[in-house]
Design a protein around this motif. Structure first.
Motif, mmCIF file in Angstrom:
data_model
loop_
_atom_site.group_PDB
_atom_site.id
_atom_site.type_symbol
_atom_site.label_atom_id
_atom_site.label_comp_id
_atom_site.label_asym_id
_atom_site.label_seq_id
_atom_site.Cartn_x
_atom_site.Cartn_y
_atom_site.Cartn_z
ATOM 1 N N ARG A 56 -46.444 -49.811 28.533
ATOM 2 C CA ARG A 56 -47.721 -49.096 28.488
ATOM 3 C C ARG A 56 -47.537 -47.591 28.469
ATOM 4 O O ARG A 56 -48.280 -46.872 27.819
ATOM 5 N N THR A 57 -46.545 -47.115 29.198
ATOM 6 C CA THR A 57 -46.324 -45.673 29.273
ATOM 7 C C THR A 57 -45.875 -45.126 27.933
ATOM 8 O O THR A 57 -46.378 -44.117 27.446
ATOM 9 N N ARG A 58 -44.946 -45.821 27.325
ATOM 10 C CA ARG A 58 -44.430 -45.374 26.028
ATOM 11 C C ARG A 58 -45.248 -45.905 24.865
ATOM 12 O O ARG A 58 -44.979 -45.589 23.708
ATOM 13 N N LYS A 59 -46.212 -46.730 25.212
ATOM 14 C CA LYS A 59 -47.189 -47.200 24.229
ATOM 15 C C LYS A 59 -46.591 -47.943 23.051
ATOM 16 O O LYS A 59 -46.803 -47.584 21.892
ATOM 17 N N TRP A 60 -45.833 -48.978 23.372
ATOM 18 C CA TRP A 60 -45.406 -49.863 22.306
ATOM 19 C C TRP A 60 -45.569 -51.303 22.767
ATOM 20 O O TRP A 60 -45.596 -51.594 23.958
ATOM 21 N N PHE A 111 -51.084 -47.675 20.413
ATOM 22 C CA PHE A 111 -49.798 -48.344 20.560
ATOM 23 C C PHE A 111 -49.093 -48.487 19.220
ATOM 24 O O PHE A 111 -49.735 -48.686 18.181
ATOM 25 N N ARG A 112 -47.778 -48.377 19.259
ATOM 26 C CA ARG A 112 -46.968 -48.783 18.124
ATOM 27 C C ARG A 112 -46.739 -50.287 18.292
ATOM 28 O O ARG A 112 -46.370 -50.742 19.378
ATOM 29 N N VAL A 113 -46.988 -51.039 17.253
ATOM 30 C CA VAL A 113 -46.880 -52.489 17.359
ATOM 31 C C VAL A 113 -45.782 -52.997 16.436
ATOM 32 O O VAL A 113 -45.741 -52.637 15.258
ATOM 33 N N LEU A 131 -35.386 -53.002 15.787
ATOM 34 C CA LEU A 131 -36.096 -52.505 16.962
ATOM 35 C C LEU A 131 -35.866 -51.006 17.129
ATOM 36 O O LEU A 131 -36.767 -50.267 17.516
ATOM 37 N N HIS A 132 -34.647 -50.590 16.824
ATOM 38 C CA HIS A 132 -34.321 -49.163 16.932
ATOM 39 C C HIS A 132 -35.223 -48.351 15.985
ATOM 40 O O HIS A 132 -35.843 -47.373 16.402
ATOM 41 N N ARG A 133 -35.299 -48.804 14.747
ATOM 42 C CA ARG A 133 -36.131 -48.113 13.763
ATOM 43 C C ARG A 133 -37.585 -48.069 14.209
ATOM 44 O O ARG A 133 -38.289 -47.078 14.040
ATOM 45 N N SER A 134 -38.043 -49.169 14.772
ATOM 46 C CA SER A 134 -39.454 -49.275 15.109
ATOM 47 C C SER A 134 -39.841 -48.560 16.394
ATOM 48 O O SER A 134 -40.945 -48.047 16.510
ATOM 49 N N ASN A 136 -37.757 -46.196 18.352
ATOM 50 C CA ASN A 136 -37.202 -44.921 18.769
ATOM 51 C C ASN A 136 -37.971 -43.714 18.257
ATOM 52 O O ASN A 136 -37.682 -42.599 18.617
ATOM 53 N N ARG A 137 -38.972 -44.000 17.432
ATOM 54 C CA ARG A 137 -39.857 -42.903 17.034
ATOM 55 C C ARG A 137 -40.920 -42.677 18.097
ATOM 56 O O ARG A 137 -41.650 -41.732 18.067
ATOM 57 N N VAL A 138 -40.989 -43.637 19.043
ATOM 58 C CA VAL A 138 -41.970 -43.515 20.112
ATOM 59 C C VAL A 138 -41.439 -42.515 21.127
ATOM 60 O O VAL A 138 -40.300 -42.603 21.557
ATOM 61 N N ALA A 139 -42.246 -41.574 21.488
ATOM 62 C CA ALA A 139 -41.814 -40.553 22.443
ATOM 63 C C ALA A 139 -41.586 -41.184 23.812
ATOM 64 O O ALA A 139 -42.223 -42.151 24.160
#
Ligand SMILES: [Zn+2]
Length: 139
Positions: A56-60, A111-113, A131-134, A136-139
Protein backbone atom coordinates in the motif's frame (compact mmCIF):
# COMPACT_ATOMS: atom_id res chain seq x y z
CA UNK A 1 0.22 -26.98 -8.12
CA UNK A 2 -2.27 -26.26 -10.82
CA UNK A 3 -5.89 -26.95 -10.47
CA UNK A 4 -7.14 -29.73 -12.67
CA UNK A 5 -9.25 -28.51 -15.53
CA UNK A 6 -12.68 -29.48 -14.34
CA UNK A 7 -15.40 -30.86 -16.53
CA UNK A 8 -18.26 -30.66 -14.07
CA UNK A 9 -19.66 -27.11 -13.92
CA UNK A 10 -20.91 -27.35 -10.34
CA UNK A 11 -17.58 -28.50 -9.12
CA UNK A 12 -15.73 -25.93 -11.16
CA UNK A 13 -17.98 -23.12 -9.93
CA UNK A 14 -17.14 -24.14 -6.41
CA UNK A 15 -13.45 -24.24 -7.19
CA UNK A 16 -13.57 -20.84 -8.81
CA UNK A 17 -15.34 -19.29 -5.87
CA UNK A 18 -12.83 -20.64 -3.41
CA UNK A 19 -9.71 -18.97 -4.65
CA UNK A 20 -6.73 -21.11 -3.95
CA UNK A 21 -3.73 -19.67 -2.26
CA UNK A 22 -0.23 -20.97 -1.98
CA UNK A 23 -0.15 -22.34 -5.52
CA UNK A 24 3.21 -22.96 -7.14
CA UNK A 25 2.69 -19.84 -9.26
CA UNK A 26 2.09 -17.71 -6.17
CA UNK A 27 5.06 -19.19 -4.36
CA UNK A 28 7.26 -18.40 -7.36
CA UNK A 29 6.09 -14.78 -7.36
CA UNK A 30 6.59 -14.52 -3.58
CA UNK A 31 10.15 -15.82 -3.93
CA UNK A 32 10.90 -13.39 -6.78
CA UNK A 33 9.51 -10.43 -4.81
CA UNK A 34 11.49 -11.35 -1.71
CA UNK A 35 14.67 -11.85 -3.72
CA UNK A 36 14.23 -8.36 -5.19
CA UNK A 37 13.69 -6.90 -1.72
CA UNK A 38 10.04 -5.97 -2.20
CA UNK A 39 7.98 -5.95 0.96
CA UNK A 40 4.41 -7.09 0.46
CA UNK A 41 1.25 -8.29 2.05
CA UNK A 42 -0.58 -11.35 0.84
CA UNK A 43 -4.20 -11.55 -0.30
CA UNK A 44 -5.01 -7.96 0.50
CA UNK A 45 -8.76 -8.03 0.96
CA UNK A 46 -8.98 -4.34 1.72
CA UNK A 47 -7.94 -3.53 -1.87
CA UNK A 48 -10.13 -3.99 -4.96
CA UNK A 49 -9.97 -7.56 -6.24
CA UNK A 50 -7.99 -8.74 -3.19
CA UNK A 51 -4.58 -8.67 -4.92
CA UNK A 52 -2.39 -11.68 -4.24
CA UNK A 53 0.50 -9.37 -3.36
CA UNK A 54 0.41 -5.68 -2.58
CA UNK A 55 2.31 -2.87 -0.95
CA UNK A 56 0.00 0.00 0.00
CA UNK A 57 2.81 2.40 0.80
CA UNK A 58 4.58 1.90 -2.48
CA UNK A 59 1.27 1.56 -4.24
CA UNK A 60 1.62 -1.57 -6.25
CA UNK A 61 -0.45 -4.69 -6.54
CA UNK A 62 0.31 -8.00 -8.19
CA UNK A 63 -2.28 -10.50 -9.30
CA UNK A 64 -1.23 -14.03 -10.11
CA UNK A 65 -3.77 -15.29 -12.60
CA UNK A 66 -4.43 -18.86 -13.58
CA UNK A 67 -4.37 -18.93 -17.38
CA UNK A 68 -7.46 -21.11 -17.68
CA UNK A 69 -9.70 -19.24 -15.24
CA UNK A 70 -8.65 -15.74 -16.20
CA UNK A 71 -8.27 -16.41 -19.95
CA UNK A 72 -4.67 -15.64 -20.75
CA UNK A 73 -4.88 -14.50 -24.40
CA UNK A 74 -3.12 -16.84 -26.80
CA UNK A 75 -1.97 -19.21 -24.06
CA UNK A 76 -2.14 -22.94 -24.60
CA UNK A 77 -3.52 -23.34 -21.08
CA UNK A 78 -6.50 -21.20 -22.01
CA UNK A 79 -8.62 -24.10 -23.13
CA UNK A 80 -12.38 -24.06 -23.32
CA UNK A 81 -14.28 -27.16 -22.26
CA UNK A 82 -16.60 -28.39 -24.98
CA UNK A 83 -19.33 -29.54 -22.64
CA UNK A 84 -21.51 -26.87 -21.02
CA UNK A 85 -20.20 -24.18 -23.33
CA UNK A 86 -22.72 -21.54 -22.23
CA UNK A 87 -21.89 -22.10 -18.61
CA UNK A 88 -18.19 -21.68 -19.26
CA UNK A 89 -18.67 -18.63 -21.43
CA UNK A 90 -20.62 -16.99 -18.66
CA UNK A 91 -18.14 -18.01 -16.00
CA UNK A 92 -15.16 -16.71 -17.95
CA UNK A 93 -16.88 -13.43 -18.74
CA UNK A 94 -17.69 -12.94 -15.06
CA UNK A 95 -14.08 -13.57 -14.12
CA UNK A 96 -12.76 -11.20 -16.76
CA UNK A 97 -15.18 -8.45 -15.81
CA UNK A 98 -14.19 -8.79 -12.19
CA UNK A 99 -10.49 -8.67 -13.12
CA UNK A 100 -10.95 -5.58 -15.28
CA UNK A 101 -12.96 -3.79 -12.59
CA UNK A 102 -10.32 -4.53 -9.96
CA UNK A 103 -7.47 -3.28 -12.13
CA UNK A 104 -9.39 -0.11 -12.97
CA UNK A 105 -10.23 0.62 -9.35
CA UNK A 106 -6.64 0.09 -8.27
CA UNK A 107 -5.27 2.28 -11.05
CA UNK A 108 -7.74 5.00 -10.14
CA UNK A 109 -6.38 4.81 -6.60
CA UNK A 110 -2.89 5.38 -7.98
CA UNK A 111 -1.64 1.82 -7.86
CA UNK A 112 0.65 0.21 -10.37
CA UNK A 113 -0.96 -3.12 -11.20
CA UNK A 114 0.92 -6.13 -12.47
CA UNK A 115 -0.80 -9.22 -13.82
CA UNK A 116 1.43 -12.26 -13.71
CA UNK A 117 0.10 -15.24 -15.60
CA UNK A 118 0.57 -18.69 -14.17
CA UNK A 119 2.58 -19.79 -17.24
CA UNK A 120 4.98 -16.86 -16.75
CA UNK A 121 6.05 -18.15 -13.35
CA UNK A 122 7.73 -21.29 -14.67
CA UNK A 123 10.90 -19.46 -15.72
CA UNK A 124 12.24 -17.86 -12.53
CA UNK A 125 14.69 -15.55 -14.32
CA UNK A 126 12.07 -14.25 -16.72
CA UNK A 127 9.67 -13.75 -13.84
CA UNK A 128 12.26 -11.79 -11.84
CA UNK A 129 12.98 -9.60 -14.88
CA UNK A 130 9.29 -9.04 -15.47
CA UNK A 131 8.65 -7.99 -11.87
CA UNK A 132 11.74 -5.81 -11.90
CA UNK A 133 10.55 -3.97 -15.00
CA UNK A 134 7.08 -3.55 -13.59
CA UNK A 135 7.82 -2.60 -10.00
CA UNK A 136 11.12 -0.77 -9.92
CA UNK A 137 9.64 2.27 -11.55
CA UNK A 138 7.52 2.60 -8.43
CA UNK A 139 9.04 5.11 -6.06
ZN1 LIG B 1 -0.69 -18.49 -19.81
Amino acid sequence: MKRPTPTDPKRSALMARVRQHGTAAELAVAAALRAAGHAYRLNVRSLPGSPDFANRTRKWAVFVHGCFWHRHPGCKRTTTPKANAAFWQNKFETNQKRDTAAVRALRRAGFRVVIVWECETVDADALAARLHRSLNRVA
